[in-house]
Design a protein around this motif. Structure first.
Motif, PDB file in Angstrom:
ATOM      1  N   GLY A  40       0.836  -1.171   0.035  1.00 30.88           N
ATOM      2  CA  GLY A  40      -0.096  -0.164   0.094  1.00 30.88           C
ATOM      3  C   GLY A  40       0.819   1.186   0.034  1.00 30.88           C
ATOM      4  N   GLU A  41       1.942   1.272   0.736  1.00 34.63           N
ATOM      5  CA  GLU A  41       2.762   2.542   0.836  1.00 34.63           C
ATOM      6  C   GLU A  41       3.258   2.974  -0.638  1.00 34.63           C
ATOM      7  OE1 GLU A  41       5.956   1.373   3.399  1.00 34.63           O
ATOM      8  OE2 GLU A  41       4.713   1.354   5.158  1.00 34.63           O
ATOM      9  N   ARG A  42       3.392   1.650  -1.564  1.00 31.30           N
ATOM     10  CA  ARG A  42       4.144   1.611  -2.941  1.00 31.30           C
ATOM     11  C   ARG A  42       3.238   2.320  -3.924  1.00 31.30           C
ATOM     12  NH1 ARG A  42       8.968   0.447  -3.519  1.00 31.30           N
ATOM     13  NH2 ARG A  42       8.905   2.226  -4.846  1.00 31.30           N
ATOM     14  N   PHE A  43       1.876   2.201  -3.365  1.00 31.44           N
ATOM     15  CA  PHE A  43       0.753   2.479  -4.494  1.00 31.44           C
ATOM     16  C   PHE A  43       0.744   4.140  -4.786  1.00 31.44           C
ATOM     17  CE2 PHE A  43      -2.962  -0.751  -3.640  1.00 31.44           C
ATOM     18  CZ  PHE A  43      -1.951  -1.827  -4.050  1.00 31.44           C
ATOM     19  N   LYS A  44       1.396   5.050  -4.158  1.00 35.04           N
ATOM     20  CA  LYS A  44       1.863   6.499  -4.447  1.00 35.04           C
ATOM     21  C   LYS A  44       2.490   6.285  -5.587  1.00 35.04           C
ATOM     22  CE  LYS A  44       5.432   7.259  -1.260  1.00 35.04           C
ATOM     23  NZ  LYS A  44       5.778   6.020  -0.964  1.00 35.04           N
ATOM     24  N   LEU A  49       6.188   2.898 -11.114  1.00 38.61           N
ATOM     25  CA  LEU A  49       6.175   1.610 -10.577  1.00 38.61           C
ATOM     26  C   LEU A  49       5.142   0.637 -10.810  1.00 38.61           C
ATOM     27  CD1 LEU A  49       7.974  -0.312  -8.430  1.00 38.61           C
ATOM     28  CD2 LEU A  49       6.270   0.599  -6.648  1.00 38.61           C
ATOM     29  N   SER A  50       5.661  -0.461 -11.491  1.00 43.13           N
ATOM     30  CA  SER A  50       4.498  -1.351 -11.905  1.00 43.13           C
ATOM     31  C   SER A  50       4.135  -2.284 -10.820  1.00 43.13           C
ATOM     32  CB  SER A  50       4.930  -2.376 -13.197  1.00 43.13           C
ATOM     33  OG  SER A  50       4.168  -3.557 -13.408  1.00 43.13           O
ATOM     34  N   ILE A  51       2.775  -2.602 -10.432  1.00 47.75           N
ATOM     35  CA  ILE A  51       2.693  -3.450  -9.265  1.00 47.75           C
ATOM     36  C   ILE A  51       1.422  -4.419  -9.917  1.00 47.75           C
ATOM     37  CG2 ILE A  51       1.649  -3.612  -7.098  1.00 47.75           C
ATOM     38  CD1 ILE A  51       2.572  -0.750  -6.420  1.00 47.75           C
ATOM     39  N   THR A  52       1.639  -5.659  -9.623  1.00 47.56           N
ATOM     40  CA  THR A  52       0.685  -6.839  -9.746  1.00 47.56           C
ATOM     41  C   THR A  52       0.568  -7.773  -8.753  1.00 47.56           C
ATOM     42  OG1 THR A  52       1.454  -6.982 -12.085  1.00 47.56           O
ATOM     43  CG2 THR A  52       0.269  -8.844 -11.230  1.00 47.56           C
ATOM     44  N   ILE A  53      -0.610  -7.789  -8.302  1.00 44.87           N
ATOM     45  CA  ILE A  53      -1.113  -8.609  -6.997  1.00 44.87           C
ATOM     46  C   ILE A  53      -1.825  -9.863  -7.238  1.00 44.87           C
ATOM     47  CG2 ILE A  53      -1.683  -8.560  -4.695  1.00 44.87           C
ATOM     48  CD1 ILE A  53      -1.168  -5.352  -4.445  1.00 44.87           C
ATOM     49  N   ILE A  54      -1.729 -10.790  -7.293  1.00 46.96           N
ATOM     50  CA  ILE A  54      -2.289 -12.102  -7.196  1.00 46.96           C
ATOM     51  C   ILE A  54      -2.503 -12.921  -6.101  1.00 46.96           C
ATOM     52  CG2 ILE A  54      -2.765 -14.092  -8.600  1.00 46.96           C
ATOM     53  CD1 ILE A  54      -1.047 -12.710 -10.720  1.00 46.96           C
ATOM     54  N   VAL A  55      -3.787 -13.215  -5.626  1.00 47.41           N
ATOM     55  CA  VAL A  55      -3.856 -13.986  -4.324  1.00 47.41           C
ATOM     56  C   VAL A  55      -5.022 -14.995  -4.333  1.00 47.41           C
ATOM     57  CG1 VAL A  55      -2.658 -12.331  -2.766  1.00 47.41           C
ATOM     58  CG2 VAL A  55      -5.241 -12.124  -3.251  1.00 47.41           C
ATOM     59  N   ASP A  56      -5.108 -15.836  -3.421  1.00 46.64           N
ATOM     60  CA  ASP A  56      -6.413 -16.519  -3.459  1.00 46.64           C
ATOM     61  C   ASP A  56      -7.088 -16.221  -2.172  1.00 46.64           C
ATOM     62  OD1 ASP A  56      -8.040 -18.813  -3.198  1.00 46.64           O
ATOM     63  OD2 ASP A  56      -6.687 -20.475  -2.990  1.00 46.64           O
ATOM     64  N   VAL A  57      -8.348 -15.760  -2.517  1.00 41.16           N
ATOM     65  CA  VAL A  57      -9.352 -15.272  -1.669  1.00 41.16           C
ATOM     66  C   VAL A  57     -10.039 -16.280  -0.946  1.00 41.16           C
ATOM     67  CG1 VAL A  57      -9.348 -12.928  -2.751  1.00 41.16           C
ATOM     68  CG2 VAL A  57     -10.991 -14.650  -3.386  1.00 41.16           C
ATOM     69  N   ASP A  58      -9.917 -17.719  -1.132  1.00 38.98           N
ATOM     70  CA  ASP A  58     -10.657 -18.646  -0.315  1.00 38.98           C
ATOM     71  C   ASP A  58     -10.379 -18.450   1.078  1.00 38.98           C
ATOM     72  OD1 ASP A  58     -11.362 -21.177   0.611  1.00 38.98           O
ATOM     73  OD2 ASP A  58     -11.412 -21.991  -1.336  1.00 38.98           O
ATOM     74  N   THR A  99      10.950  -8.329  -7.922  1.00 34.70           N
ATOM     75  CA  THR A  99      11.056  -6.840  -7.730  1.00 34.70           C
ATOM     76  C   THR A  99      12.236  -6.407  -8.640  1.00 34.70           C
ATOM     77  OG1 THR A  99      12.401  -7.462  -5.878  1.00 34.70           O
ATOM     78  CG2 THR A  99      10.247  -6.900  -5.303  1.00 34.70           C
ATOM     79  N   ASP A 100      12.027  -5.609  -9.578  1.00 31.17           N
ATOM     80  CA  ASP A 100      13.041  -5.141 -10.384  1.00 31.17           C
ATOM     81  C   ASP A 100      13.917  -6.214 -10.988  1.00 31.17           C
ATOM     82  OD1 ASP A 100      12.364  -2.647  -9.341  1.00 31.17           O
ATOM     83  OD2 ASP A 100      13.813  -2.420  -8.011  1.00 31.17           O
TER      84      ASP A 100
END
Length: 162
Positions: A40-44, A49-58, A99-100
């Motif tokens: 969240g700090e990096r969303f600024k 900066l390219s951000i991709t987040i993939i999780v399982d929400v089960d 990362t990078d």
């Protein structure tokens, strides 16, 4: 990191996320509040900066302790606010952080079963010194790949799934 086999835990993930300058690709069964806060700090920095987040929400993922619901709720809220798609992959049980020019592939520790190692002689991860294009394409984190073309994380997490 100068070791090939190492330990990855929230402290290592948070540090790598905070130090990224170009890209962050986070793939894991779940997400802890500490990691969600660091992301969240990096969303600024979105845009440069390219951000991709993939999780399982089960819910089972969080019951086992692969993350915590506070982290999931926090990252979903921030993703919505910043118009970043939080993506879902049913059944993912490995962790990847790109990362990078570094890729960490790790075995997340289910906190219900084990506290996780902090000892270097008990590694749960491997460090790959450069980001591989095949990982980025599989996660659709490169500019030339759409989420619909990805191997994992094709669907976006909807609020009613949480």
């Amino acid at each position: 990191m100068n070791q090939t086999f190492t330990i990855v835990n929230d402290t290592v993930l948070v540090s790598a996320i905070r130090n990224a300058q170009i890209k962050i690709v986070y793939v894991a069964p779940g997400i802890s509040k500490a990691v969600a806060l660091a992301l969240g700090e990096r969303f600024k920095d979105l845009g440069r900066l390219s951000i991709t987040i993939i999780v399982d929400v089960d819910p089972e993922v969080y019951r086992l302790g692969y993350g915590d619901t506070e982290g999931l709720d926090h990252i979903k809220k921030l993703s919505d606010e910043h118009l970043l798609e939080l993506r879902h992959q049913q059944g993912v049980r490995i962790g990847v952080l790109v990362t990078d020019e570094q890729t960490l592939v790790y075995s997340p520790t289910p906190q219900l079963i084990e506290a996780g190692s902090t000892q270097p002689d008990k590694p749960n991860a491997i460090v790959i010194p450069s980001a591989t294009p095949s990982i980025e394409k599989a996660c659709a984190s490169s500019p030339d790949t759409l989420p619909s073309e990805a191997e994992i994380g094709k669907s976006v997490v909807q609020a009613d799934e949480l």
